[in-house]
Scaffold this motif. Structure first.
Motif, mmCIF file in Angstrom:
data_model
loop_
_atom_site.group_PDB
_atom_site.id
_atom_site.type_symbol
_atom_site.label_atom_id
_atom_site.label_comp_id
_atom_site.label_asym_id
_atom_site.label_seq_id
_atom_site.Cartn_x
_atom_site.Cartn_y
_atom_site.Cartn_z
ATOM 1 N N LEU A 22 -2.708 -18.494 11.019
ATOM 2 C CA LEU A 22 -4.050 -18.997 10.151
ATOM 3 C C LEU A 22 -4.906 -18.273 10.403
ATOM 4 C CD1 LEU A 22 -3.698 -22.652 11.900
ATOM 5 C CD2 LEU A 22 -3.089 -21.890 9.336
ATOM 6 N N ALA A 23 -5.104 -17.200 11.188
ATOM 7 C CA ALA A 23 -6.168 -16.420 11.307
ATOM 8 C C ALA A 23 -6.039 -15.109 10.545
ATOM 9 C CB ALA A 23 -6.211 -15.763 12.676
ATOM 10 N N ALA A 24 -5.121 -14.864 9.673
ATOM 11 C CA ALA A 24 -4.650 -13.892 8.898
ATOM 12 C C ALA A 24 -5.448 -14.048 7.441
ATOM 13 C CB ALA A 24 -3.216 -13.784 8.615
ATOM 14 N N SER A 25 -5.933 -13.176 7.118
ATOM 15 C CA SER A 25 -6.753 -13.216 6.063
ATOM 16 C C SER A 25 -5.896 -13.338 4.948
ATOM 17 C CB SER A 25 -7.684 -12.215 5.834
ATOM 18 O OG SER A 25 -7.098 -10.947 5.728
ATOM 19 N N PRO A 26 -6.088 -14.415 3.723
ATOM 20 C CA PRO A 26 -5.288 -14.516 2.617
ATOM 21 C C PRO A 26 -5.426 -13.180 1.606
ATOM 22 C CG PRO A 26 -7.038 -16.148 2.476
ATOM 23 C CD PRO A 26 -7.243 -15.354 4.006
ATOM 24 N N VAL A 27 -4.439 -13.028 1.014
ATOM 25 C CA VAL A 27 -4.596 -11.871 -0.166
ATOM 26 C C VAL A 27 -4.029 -12.695 -1.138
ATOM 27 C CG1 VAL A 27 -3.495 -9.993 -0.835
ATOM 28 C CG2 VAL A 27 -4.149 -10.114 1.553
ATOM 29 N N GLN A 28 -4.814 -12.430 -2.162
ATOM 30 C CA GLN A 28 -4.710 -12.998 -3.517
ATOM 31 C C GLN A 28 -3.682 -12.241 -4.291
ATOM 32 O OE1 GLN A 28 -5.940 -15.967 -4.670
ATOM 33 N NE2 GLN A 28 -6.974 -16.020 -2.728
ATOM 34 N N ALA A 29 -2.745 -12.669 -5.125
ATOM 35 C CA ALA A 29 -1.588 -11.782 -5.781
ATOM 36 C C ALA A 29 -2.524 -11.045 -6.751
ATOM 37 C CB ALA A 29 -0.571 -12.862 -6.295
ATOM 38 N N ALA A 30 -3.395 -11.363 -7.460
ATOM 39 C CA ALA A 30 -4.026 -10.679 -8.490
ATOM 40 C C ALA A 30 -4.723 -9.368 -7.910
ATOM 41 C CB ALA A 30 -5.111 -11.381 -9.168
ATOM 42 N N THR A 31 -4.898 -9.157 -6.675
ATOM 43 C CA THR A 31 -5.278 -7.851 -5.996
ATOM 44 C C THR A 31 -4.349 -6.950 -5.580
ATOM 45 O OG1 THR A 31 -5.798 -8.780 -3.912
ATOM 46 C CG2 THR A 31 -7.550 -9.105 -5.348
ATOM 47 N N TRP A 32 -3.129 -7.391 -5.404
ATOM 48 C CA TRP A 32 -1.970 -6.589 -4.977
ATOM 49 C C TRP A 32 -1.445 -5.763 -6.112
ATOM 50 C CZ3 TRP A 32 3.269 -6.216 -4.930
ATOM 51 C CH2 TRP A 32 3.842 -5.340 -4.207
ATOM 52 N N THR A 33 -1.078 -4.583 -5.969
ATOM 53 C CA THR A 33 -0.337 -3.897 -6.850
ATOM 54 C C THR A 33 0.761 -3.090 -5.999
ATOM 55 O OG1 THR A 33 -1.641 -2.139 -7.425
ATOM 56 C CG2 THR A 33 -1.846 -3.757 -8.828
ATOM 57 N N ALA A 34 2.140 -3.136 -6.522
ATOM 58 C CA ALA A 34 3.037 -2.411 -5.872
ATOM 59 C C ALA A 34 2.956 -0.775 -6.112
ATOM 60 C CB ALA A 34 4.373 -2.847 -6.509
ATOM 61 N N ARG A 35 2.916 0.122 -5.359
ATOM 62 C CA ARG A 35 3.054 1.459 -5.336
ATOM 63 C C ARG A 35 4.455 1.832 -5.955
ATOM 64 N NH1 ARG A 35 0.874 4.209 -0.240
ATOM 65 N NH2 ARG A 35 2.002 6.072 -1.510
ATOM 66 N N LYS A 36 4.346 3.071 -7.067
ATOM 67 C CA LYS A 36 5.415 3.753 -7.559
ATOM 68 C C LYS A 36 6.215 4.508 -6.734
ATOM 69 C CE LYS A 36 3.532 2.932 -12.047
ATOM 70 N NZ LYS A 36 2.635 2.156 -11.953
ATOM 71 N N PRO A 37 7.519 4.647 -6.812
ATOM 72 C CA PRO A 37 8.049 5.798 -5.748
ATOM 73 C C PRO A 37 7.561 7.011 -5.965
ATOM 74 C CG PRO A 37 9.716 4.341 -7.039
ATOM 75 C CD PRO A 37 8.429 4.124 -7.505
ATOM 76 N N ALA A 38 6.828 7.589 -7.186
ATOM 77 C CA ALA A 38 6.320 8.874 -7.325
ATOM 78 C C ALA A 38 4.908 8.916 -6.322
ATOM 79 C CB ALA A 38 5.987 9.011 -8.732
ATOM 80 N N GLU A 39 4.312 7.698 -5.890
ATOM 81 C CA GLU A 39 3.202 7.910 -5.327
ATOM 82 C C GLU A 39 3.408 7.986 -3.677
ATOM 83 O OE1 GLU A 39 -0.081 4.961 -7.249
ATOM 84 O OE2 GLU A 39 1.937 4.104 -7.073
#
Length: 62
Positions: A22-39
């Motif tokens: 419950l203490a963990a801060s929620p993360v909106q899916a719209a703000t997360w992007t997956a990094r590419k293997p090249a990164e």
């Protein structure tokens, strides 16, 4: 007596874990992007890798 102690320990563990979730801060899916293997820079023979925001197991494995 041992059963009572086991139940008490289970209750405490459940309470602590619930509080952590419950203490963990929620993360909106719209703000997360997956990094590419090249990164993701991993050199051959590297033994340790620190996971960064946006890393996925698939990208790390590539």
């Amino acid at each position: 007596m041992k059963m009572t102690k086991l139940v008490s320990m289970s209750t405490i563990a459940t309470t602590v874990l619930s509080g952590l979730v419950l203490a963990a801060s929620p993360v909106q899916a719209a703000t997360w992007t997956a990094r590419k293997p090249a990164e993701i820079q991993i050199t051959r023979g590297q033994k340790v890798y620190t996971i960064h925001w946006g890393d996925t197991l698939w990208a790390i494995s590539q």
